[in-house]
Design a protein around this motif. Structure first.
Motif, short mmCIF file in Angstrom:
data_model
loop_
_atom_site.label_atom_id
_atom_site.label_comp_id
_atom_site.label_asym_id
_atom_site.label_seq_id
_atom_site.Cartn_x
_atom_site.Cartn_y
_atom_site.Cartn_z
N PRO A 4 28.97 -6.33 -61.93
CA PRO A 4 29.10 -7.78 -62.14
C PRO A 4 29.76 -8.51 -60.98
N GLU A 5 30.58 -7.79 -60.21
CA GLU A 5 31.28 -8.42 -59.09
C GLU A 5 30.34 -8.76 -57.94
N VAL A 43 27.17 -10.16 -58.29
CA VAL A 43 26.16 -11.16 -58.61
C VAL A 43 26.82 -12.43 -59.14
N SER A 44 26.46 -13.56 -58.57
CA SER A 44 27.03 -14.84 -59.01
C SER A 44 26.17 -15.56 -60.04
N ALA A 45 24.86 -15.25 -60.10
CA ALA A 45 23.97 -15.87 -61.08
C ALA A 45 22.68 -15.07 -61.14
N LEU A 46 22.01 -15.15 -62.30
CA LEU A 46 20.77 -14.39 -62.52
C LEU A 46 19.73 -15.27 -63.19
N MET A 47 18.50 -15.24 -62.66
CA MET A 47 17.36 -15.82 -63.36
C MET A 47 16.38 -14.71 -63.68
N MET A 48 15.98 -14.64 -64.96
CA MET A 48 14.95 -13.70 -65.40
C MET A 48 13.69 -14.49 -65.73
N ILE A 49 12.60 -14.17 -65.06
CA ILE A 49 11.31 -14.81 -65.33
C ILE A 49 10.45 -13.83 -66.13
N GLU A 54 28.50 -10.90 -66.64
CA GLU A 54 29.54 -11.92 -66.56
C GLU A 54 29.06 -13.23 -65.96
N CYS A 55 28.00 -13.22 -65.17
CA CYS A 55 27.55 -14.41 -64.46
C CYS A 55 26.66 -15.29 -65.35
#
Length: 289
Positions: free
Chosen positions: A120-121, A123-129, A229-230
């Motif tokens: 988790p440390e 990655v600041s944000a995640l997009m899942m398509i 966490e992001c």
């Protein structure tokens, strides 16, 4: 005119190919992770749309090993799901950034969601398509899963590599399989082809088509999602994979989560790159404001 740079870098299993938009002044870095049997070019129009409004963001689209212009893994490697997570960690360590934004489509999103839980440390944000976390199945399916995986490997060993008539026939084939116009799949298809001595063949390692020997249980998948966490955004195509609409119970396991439905099918990012770009922008704004 937005230009792409092509490059490779060496990881444990060989050379990994990337296409990127890299400005001189960088404010944010986004890594794009394609789906099964696709390649980095699947994100070309999305990256172009995003770069028009975010000229100081570094956009990196990778070819997973066995796909696009990247190396194939060894003859004894069948591209286990968990090994992709290891590959992603090597990629992020190579980029040498403390945190990145991950944009994943289908398989790329499955990998990215698991990675966010484990590291988790990073990655600041995640997009899942067209994805909502790792695939899972009932524990009682394990014997059938192993059997089908081994039989698929045997079919691979006994099947010769297919030769195509020409580039156009490959584009037509992929267009039919994905039910998309030829112009949308053409960049991705051309990146997947190799020509030698008049023959046209798929670059994609045939081993990636082999079935998995193992798929985690739903309890395992939910445990991973609960460790993210992001901020997370999921974008689902109205005509995409139907099983995703049956997984709304997963929403509550992700701490900071939003899900959006847009027009299009499983490759909605190819059909509506501007809409995907807008959602990416909203996600990035969330962590920078």
């Amino acid at each position: 005119m937005i230009s792409f740079q092509e490059s490779t870098f060496s990881l444990h299993h060989g050379l990994l190919a990337v296409m990127e938009i890299k400005p001189e002044e960088i404010h944010q870095t986004l890594v794009f992770l394609h789906g099964w049997q696709d390649n980095a070019a699947t994100f070309k129009t999305t990256m172009e749309a995003y770069a028009k409004h975010n000229p100081h963001h570094h956009l990196i689209a990778v070819d997973w090993f066995g796909h696009g212009l990247s190396s194939h893994k060894g003859h004894d490697n069948f591209y286990h799901f968990f090994d992709y997570i290891d590959d992603l960690h090597q990629i992020i360590l190579h980029i040498k950034l403390e945190q990145v934004v991950l944009i994943g489509h289908s398989l790329g999103a499955l990998i990215a969601s698991a990675y966010c839980a484990v590291f988790p440390e990073k990655v600041s944000a995640l997009m899942m398509i067209e994805a909502l976390g790792p695939l899972s199945e009932e524990e009682t399916e394990i014997s059938d899963r192993i059997r089908q995986g081994i039989l698929s490997r045997q079919r691979y060993r006994n099947k010769p590599q297919r030769t195509l008539k020409d580039h156009q026939s490959a584009i037509e084939l992929r267009s039919k399989v994905n039910q998309l116009p030829e112009h949308l799949v053409e960049p991705m298809v051309l990146r997947s082809l190799a020509s030698k001595g008049g023959d046209v063949k798929w670059r994609t390692d045939a081993k990636v088509k082999c079935d998995s020997l193992y798929r985690m249980s739903e309890a395992h998948a939910l445990s991973l999602l609960s460790k993210i966490e992001c901020p997370v955004i999921a974008v689902i195509g109205n005509d995409g994979y139907g099983h995703l609409k049956q997984k709304s119970h997963r929403y509550r396991y992700i701490l900071d989560f939003q899900c959006y439905q847009i027009e299009g099918g499983h490759h909605c990012h190819l059909e509506y790159p501007e809409q995907i770009s807008t959602h990416i922008g909203a996600l990035v704004n969330k962590i920078t404001t």
